[in-house]
Design a protein around this motif. Structure first.
Motif, PDB file in Angstrom:
ATOM      1  N   UNK A 207      69.348  -7.189  64.734  1.00  0.00           N
ATOM      2  CA  UNK A 207      69.606  -5.660  64.710  1.00  0.00           C
ATOM      3  C   UNK A 207      70.180  -4.800  65.897  1.00  0.00           C
ATOM      4  N   UNK A 208      70.404  -5.406  66.931  1.00  0.00           N
ATOM      5  CA  UNK A 208      70.867  -4.781  68.116  1.00  0.00           C
ATOM      6  C   UNK A 208      72.309  -4.602  67.693  1.00  0.00           C
ATOM      7  N   UNK A 209      73.193  -3.700  68.155  1.00  0.00           N
ATOM      8  CA  UNK A 209      74.500  -3.663  68.139  1.00  0.00           C
ATOM      9  C   UNK A 209      75.130  -3.501  69.399  1.00  0.00           C
ATOM     10  N   UNK A 210      76.210  -4.512  69.839  1.00  0.00           N
ATOM     11  CA  UNK A 210      76.771  -4.598  70.882  1.00  0.00           C
ATOM     12  C   UNK A 210      78.226  -4.076  70.928  1.00  0.00           C
ATOM     13  N   UNK A 211      78.454  -3.001  71.507  1.00  0.00           N
ATOM     14  CA  UNK A 211      79.847  -2.376  71.685  1.00  0.00           C
ATOM     15  C   UNK A 211      80.692  -2.928  72.667  1.00  0.00           C
ATOM     16  N   UNK A 212      81.954  -3.563  72.282  1.00  0.00           N
ATOM     17  CA  UNK A 212      82.768  -4.051  73.220  1.00  0.00           C
ATOM     18  C   UNK A 212      84.316  -3.378  72.899  1.00  0.00           C
ATOM     19  N   UNK A 213      85.153  -3.843  73.553  1.00  0.00           N
ATOM     20  CA  UNK A 213      86.650  -3.210  73.410  1.00  0.00           C
ATOM     21  C   UNK A 213      87.156  -3.921  72.317  1.00  0.00           C
ATOM     22  N   UNK A 214      86.610  -4.984  71.598  1.00  0.00           N
ATOM     23  CA  UNK A 214      87.223  -5.410  70.466  1.00  0.00           C
ATOM     24  C   UNK A 214      86.444  -5.267  69.258  1.00  0.00           C
ATOM     25  N   UNK A 215      85.450  -4.366  69.355  1.00  0.00           N
ATOM     26  CA  UNK A 215      84.441  -4.012  68.017  1.00  0.00           C
ATOM     27  C   UNK A 215      83.137  -4.109  68.342  1.00  0.00           C
ATOM     28  N   UNK A 216      82.344  -3.624  67.435  1.00  0.00           N
ATOM     29  CA  UNK A 216      80.785  -3.634  67.670  1.00  0.00           C
ATOM     30  C   UNK A 216      80.169  -4.730  66.813  1.00  0.00           C
ATOM     31  N   UNK A 217      79.718  -5.513  67.752  1.00  0.00           N
ATOM     32  CA  UNK A 217      79.064  -6.696  66.809  1.00  0.00           C
ATOM     33  C   UNK A 217      77.315  -6.608  66.674  1.00  0.00           C
ATOM     34  N   UNK A 218      76.982  -6.904  65.751  1.00  0.00           N
ATOM     35  CA  UNK A 218      75.504  -6.735  65.266  1.00  0.00           C
ATOM     36  C   UNK A 218      75.039  -8.200  65.421  1.00  0.00           C
ATOM     37  N   UNK A 219      73.953  -8.171  66.229  1.00  0.00           N
ATOM     38  CA  UNK A 219      73.026  -9.269  66.591  1.00  0.00           C
ATOM     39  C   UNK A 219      72.233  -9.786  65.236  1.00  0.00           C
ATOM     40  N   UNK A 220      72.460 -11.171  64.686  1.00  0.00           N
ATOM     41  CA  UNK A 220      71.932 -11.328  63.655  1.00  0.00           C
ATOM     42  C   UNK A 220      70.361 -11.838  63.722  1.00  0.00           C
ATOM     43  N   UNK A 221      69.741 -11.816  62.445  1.00  0.00           N
ATOM     44  CA  UNK A 221      68.451 -12.402  62.328  1.00  0.00           C
ATOM     45  C   UNK A 221      68.593 -13.935  62.463  1.00  0.00           C
ATOM     46  N   UNK A 222      67.809 -14.422  63.269  1.00  0.00           N
ATOM     47  CA  UNK A 222      67.676 -16.170  63.564  1.00  0.00           C
ATOM     48  C   UNK A 222      66.281 -16.513  63.337  1.00  0.00           C
ATOM     49  N   UNK A 223      65.613 -15.666  62.566  1.00  0.00           N
ATOM     50  CA  UNK A 223      64.151 -16.052  62.312  1.00  0.00           C
ATOM     51  C   UNK A 223      64.309 -17.129  61.352  1.00  0.00           C
ATOM     52  N   UNK A 224      63.055 -17.964  60.865  1.00  0.00           N
ATOM     53  CA  UNK A 224      63.060 -18.827  59.864  1.00  0.00           C
ATOM     54  C   UNK A 224      63.155 -18.387  58.487  1.00  0.00           C
ATOM     55  N   UNK A 225      63.507 -17.068  58.225  1.00  0.00           N
ATOM     56  CA  UNK A 225      63.519 -16.842  56.989  1.00  0.00           C
ATOM     57  C   UNK A 225      64.652 -17.432  56.268  1.00  0.00           C
ATOM     58  N   UNK A 226      64.339 -17.977  54.859  1.00  0.00           N
ATOM     59  CA  UNK A 226      65.395 -18.754  54.301  1.00  0.00           C
ATOM     60  C   UNK A 226      66.501 -17.962  53.746  1.00  0.00           C
ATOM     61  N   UNK A 227      66.411 -16.626  53.622  1.00  0.00           N
ATOM     62  CA  UNK A 227      67.415 -15.791  53.122  1.00  0.00           C
ATOM     63  C   UNK A 227      68.234 -14.978  54.104  1.00  0.00           C
TER      64      UNK A 227
END
Length: 292
Positions: A67-87
């Motif tokens: 859910x974190x968002x990383x602002x860079x000169x190339x765009x804003x990147x959203x940090x994904x869910x890497x939990x064991x949730x299958x969906x």
């Protein structure tokens, strides 16, 4: 003549398409492996997985809903869910999917990952450590938090172009040639250059956004905004090995200051490492070439 030009253009396009393809790790090439969960947790800590992927505001550093968002000169990147949730997480991933993501920067559907995910550093990791990390992640609580989309404009939104970027910047080779160094320094090199991905913040970048390895660990602009990330080569970091190791454990500097900003989150992870790993990181930082 136009026929030959058209043929040359077609061949060039085909070569470009081939060169920019995403690589995967074949599941059959993995072989048997008995996961070491304790080592997986150790890699989780040195990799700082919780710092980026834990749900913002949560007190559970193991709830990796992103859910974190990383602002860079190339765009804003959203940090994904890497939990064991299958969906919404990686619960449906295979071990080969995870290894391909970590070591090749390739998603299960064959897309290139953007290097806001620091796979150029993780590419230097040992496969067994990656597999142990995957096994550890599968023991953590699932999160049903959806991964938000990146906000990236043209031309950086052309995912295939990352294949060319990888040709320039993705390599499993160590940054420094330290084959004759002590075992402790080589351990520190592995932790810093690989899972610890320290260079991702402490090394300046070139015009393409890749690390300028000729200025390895020489400091860089703060990716989160104001100020600079410091030079941690011996040219500027004059602390002793014991000082560095203690800082990585406690967050306190030799002059009684304390870590702040993003480094406070790093200390929250390195403080959990075994003392020998912090000592190894310190030994490596004292052994790297000084860069002004």
């Amino acid at each position: 003549m136009w026929r030959y030009l058209a043929l040359a253009a077609l061949l060039a396009a085909g070569l470009g398409w081939y060169l920019t393809g995403a690589e995967r790790i074949d599941a059959e090439a993995l072989g048997p492996h008995d996961p070491d969960l304790a080592n997986g947790e150790r890699i989780f800590d040195i990799g700082g997985c919780a710092s980026c992927h834990a749900v913002p505001g949560s007190e559970d550093r193991h709830l990796l809903g992103g859910g974190r968002r990383l602002a860079t000169p190339f765009g804003t990147f959203a940090v994904p869910n890497i939990s064991p949730d299958p969906v919404h997480g990686i619960g449906a991933w295979s071990e080969a999917d995870f290894a391909s993501a970590m070591l090749k920067g390739t998603a299960p559907d064959g897309r290139h990952y953007y290097p806001a995910f620091p796979y150029p550093s993780y590419a230097r990791m040992r496969l067994d450590d990656v597999r142990d990390l995957f096994a550890f992640l599968r023991t953590l609580p699932p999160s049903d938090r959806p991964s938000p989309a990146h906000e990236i404009g043209f031309p950086f939104s052309v995912n295939r172009g990352l294949g060319l970027w990888k040709l320039l910047h993705l390599s499993p080779e160590p940054v420094l040639d330290m084959a004759d160094a002590s075992e402790r320094v080589r351990r520190g090199q592995y932790l810093v250059e690989g899972p610890g991905h320290c260079g991702e913040c402490h090394t300046p970048r070139d015009i393409t956004g890749g690390l300028d390895l000729s200025r390895w660990l020489a400091g860089a602009p703060n990716p989160e905004g104001e100020g600079r990330i410091p030079n941690i080569t011996p040219a500027r970091l004059r602390w002793s090995e014991a000082d560095i190791a203690y800082y990585l454990e406690s967050g306190f500097t030799p002059d009684y200051d304390s870590a702040g900003g993003g480094m406070a989150a790093v200390i929250a992870n390195t403080s959990r490492l075994p003392a020998e790993d912090r000592a190894a990181i310190a030994a490596y930082l004292k052994a790297v070439p000084p860069r002004e």
